[in-house]
Design a protein around this motif. Structure first.
Motif, PDB file in Angstrom:
ATOM      1  N   ILE A  79       0.861  -1.176   0.000  1.00 17.13           N
ATOM      2  CA  ILE A  79       0.000   0.000   0.000  1.00 17.13           C
ATOM      3  C   ILE A  79       0.896   1.223   0.000  1.00 17.13           C
ATOM      4  O   ILE A  79       1.688   1.418   0.912  1.00 17.13           O
ATOM      5  N   THR A  80       0.766   2.032  -1.031  1.00 20.83           N
ATOM      6  CA  THR A  80       1.628   3.211  -1.150  1.00 20.83           C
ATOM      7  C   THR A  80       0.896   4.493  -0.812  1.00 20.83           C
ATOM      8  O   THR A  80       1.506   5.549  -0.711  1.00 20.83           O
ATOM      9  N   ASP A  81      -0.413   4.415  -0.613  1.00 21.05           N
ATOM     10  CA  ASP A  81      -1.227   5.585  -0.296  1.00 21.05           C
ATOM     11  C   ASP A  81      -1.818   5.432   1.094  1.00 21.05           C
ATOM     12  O   ASP A  81      -2.665   4.565   1.315  1.00 21.05           O
ATOM     13  N   GLY A  82      -1.367   6.249   2.033  1.00 13.66           N
ATOM     14  CA  GLY A  82      -1.866   6.178   3.396  1.00 13.66           C
ATOM     15  C   GLY A  82      -3.368   6.366   3.500  1.00 13.66           C
ATOM     16  O   GLY A  82      -3.999   5.908   4.449  1.00 13.66           O
ATOM     17  N   GLY A  83      -3.982   7.032   2.523  1.00 13.97           N
ATOM     18  CA  GLY A  83      -5.417   7.236   2.522  1.00 13.97           C
ATOM     19  C   GLY A  83      -6.206   5.952   2.412  1.00 13.97           C
ATOM     20  O   GLY A  83      -7.366   5.883   2.805  1.00 13.97           O
ATOM     21  N   VAL A  84      -5.577   4.899   1.918  1.00 15.13           N
ATOM     22  CA  VAL A  84      -6.241   3.596   1.804  1.00 15.13           C
ATOM     23  C   VAL A  84      -6.609   3.077   3.192  1.00 15.13           C
ATOM     24  O   VAL A  84      -7.599   2.399   3.371  1.00 15.13           O
ATOM     25  N   TRP A  85      -5.815   3.424   4.195  1.00 12.66           N
ATOM     26  CA  TRP A  85      -6.048   2.966   5.557  1.00 12.66           C
ATOM     27  C   TRP A  85      -7.063   3.829   6.288  1.00 12.66           C
ATOM     28  O   TRP A  85      -7.552   3.443   7.348  1.00 12.66           O
TER      29      TRP A  85
END
Length: 86
Positions: A79-85
């Motif tokens: 996961i390279t986008d913290g917004g996914v979490w």
């Protein structure tokens, strides 16, 4: 040691990239035992704490999720986008 904590206490694991690089064999152990309650997160900050200074790790783009899958993890993703979490 972390695996024993996971199995007995239902804990998740947060690893640093340098820490996991030094203990890659642990991925195979976890994959063999397949604990059902495992969430293993690796934070890529590119440094290794030595007690006095942060040293850069020897690689900038190690594919931890790919190595985890090849070690036997059923599911692993990068996961390279913290917004996914969020």
């Amino acid at each position: 040691q972390e695996l024993g904590i996971i199995i007995t206490n239902n804990n998740d694991v947060m690893d640093g990239d340098a820490s996991l690089l030094m203990e890659l064999g642990g991925l195979a152990t976890v994959a063999t035992l397949q604990p059902k309650n495992l969430l293993h997160c690796v934070v890529h900050n590119g440094t290794q704490f030595t007690g006095l200074d942060n040293m850069k790790i020897p690689t900038d783009d190690f594919q931890f999720a790919e190595v985890a899958r090849k070690s036997g993890y059923v599911h692993a993703e990068r996961i390279t986008d913290g917004g996914v979490w969020a």
